[in-house]
Motif scaffolding. Sequence first.
Motif, PDB file in Angstrom:
ATOM      1  N   ASN A 291      83.045 -50.850 -24.383  1.00  0.00           N
ATOM      2  CA  ASN A 291      84.346 -51.588 -23.641  1.00  0.00           C
ATOM      3  C   ASN A 291      85.871 -51.436 -24.373  1.00  0.00           C
ATOM      4  N   LYS A 292      84.973 -50.930 -25.227  1.00  0.00           N
ATOM      5  CA  LYS A 292      86.369 -49.899 -26.989  1.00  0.00           C
ATOM      6  C   LYS A 292      86.037 -48.635 -26.903  1.00  0.00           C
ATOM      7  N   GLY A 293      86.933 -48.392 -27.636  1.00  0.00           N
ATOM      8  CA  GLY A 293      86.335 -47.100 -28.419  1.00  0.00           C
ATOM      9  C   GLY A 293      87.451 -46.915 -29.239  1.00  0.00           C
ATOM     10  N   ASP A 305      82.327 -49.148 -29.149  1.00  0.00           N
ATOM     11  CA  ASP A 305      82.642 -50.834 -29.643  1.00  0.00           C
ATOM     12  C   ASP A 305      81.379 -51.897 -27.776  1.00  0.00           C
ATOM     13  N   GLY A 306      81.093 -52.081 -27.909  1.00  0.00           N
ATOM     14  CA  GLY A 306      80.220 -53.053 -26.658  1.00  0.00           C
ATOM     15  C   GLY A 306      79.808 -52.763 -25.383  1.00  0.00           C
ATOM     16  N   GLN A 307      78.557 -53.605 -25.085  1.00  0.00           N
ATOM     17  CA  GLN A 307      77.700 -52.554 -23.622  1.00  0.00           C
ATOM     18  C   GLN A 307      77.491 -51.249 -23.411  1.00  0.00           C
ATOM     19  N   ILE A 308      77.251 -51.239 -24.769  1.00  0.00           N
ATOM     20  CA  ILE A 308      76.961 -49.213 -24.875  1.00  0.00           C
ATOM     21  C   ILE A 308      75.967 -49.044 -23.461  1.00  0.00           C
ATOM     22  N   GLN A 309      76.415 -48.412 -23.049  1.00  0.00           N
ATOM     23  CA  GLN A 309      75.105 -47.071 -22.488  1.00  0.00           C
ATOM     24  C   GLN A 309      75.023 -46.095 -22.426  1.00  0.00           C
ATOM     25  N   ALA A 310      74.265 -45.073 -22.933  1.00  0.00           N
ATOM     26  CA  ALA A 310      74.102 -44.010 -23.038  1.00  0.00           C
ATOM     27  C   ALA A 310      73.389 -43.103 -22.117  1.00  0.00           C
TER      28      ALA A 310
END
Length: 377
Positions: A291-293, A305-310
């Motif tokens: 969502n942000k970084g 940060d926020g809804q991380i998908q790696a």
Amino acid sequence: MKNLDWSKLRFVWLLVGALLGVGAYTVWWFTIQRQTVPNGSIPPVLPGSSLSNITFSEVDKNGKQLWEIQASNAEYNQNQRIASVKKVRGKFFRDGKPAIEAVGERGTIDQAKREITIEGKVSAIAIKDGINLKADRIVWEADRDLLTATGNIKAEKPADKLAIVGKKLTAYPSTNRFKLEKEVVATSVKPPLRLESALLVWDANLNKVIADVPFRVVHLKEKVRIRADKGEWSIKDSLVTLVGNVKGRSFDRDLDVISNSLVWDIQKQIVNLPVSLRVVSNSRGVELNANKGRIDLGKQQINLDGQIQASSKQNQAVLTADAVEWQIPAQTIVVQGNVNYRQTEKNVSVTGDRAVANIAEQTVQVSGGDVVTKITP
């Protein structure tokens, strides 16, 4: 029509002869309430006259100087009310004080249009801000407070070690705004930046370079390139703000960043990404969404940060969490909060509070409570 006063006419001819004998004289042009000067009000210039070492000047209704043009030679066309001048040196005033000085090989003074044109290796300076300008041709329109330039344009401010080149310039000296168009490139020495666009606006009062059209900014030392739909560079604060279809690349770090908004603090080497983003490293086969970084170029560290998908292409793994920290040199990714790791190929699914992934070794260690699960290739 009034009858000619022949005695006065003979006096004018005698005056002209005396002045030509001296080899220099001055012609003053005045305006009243910003009206066009009527024909025949510029004695002693005669139709087709050729003049040497001449000064043209104009003042406003309050007697304040508007402009002054010095020339080595001038020819005046009474019908067109245009003076053609050579070896020109001009001064343009604001509130009676010199604002711009310019020199060129030749020019024209159009009395009807109230325009002054200087051409041929033009060199000018905005005195107050110390901005130098070079161009093939400039035109000054006093009534509009407008300066335009064409040709090979270069505007630079030595104090800021900033230079901008382009093919067309539109400037309003009273507001210190300079708009450059066509193949515009702005460069600075410190920081070593390069901005490229079809149009850039240099606001000398705000000390900013603004782009309302797509542009690209390159940090030559960091080897970072970013493109966006629009943005601005605050020279004083050393901040670059980009908005719309932002695409950045760090060549040395092999990182691509895609987002819709980015703020780059060049001095602190910090890139803030306040909206949703994607980070990709093709050589590592890693992609992260959040969502942000924040990217610390100095420490070579990425925090999201926020809804991380790696995801990892090599082992077809997907890792989701609330936050992530990626130490680029160590090739270590640490994720925290609601961790979920899935690897389809091995039919593995693990949840926990924290996970540590090593990109080089292709290992993932997930911990939650008293349980630690390590996944290896």
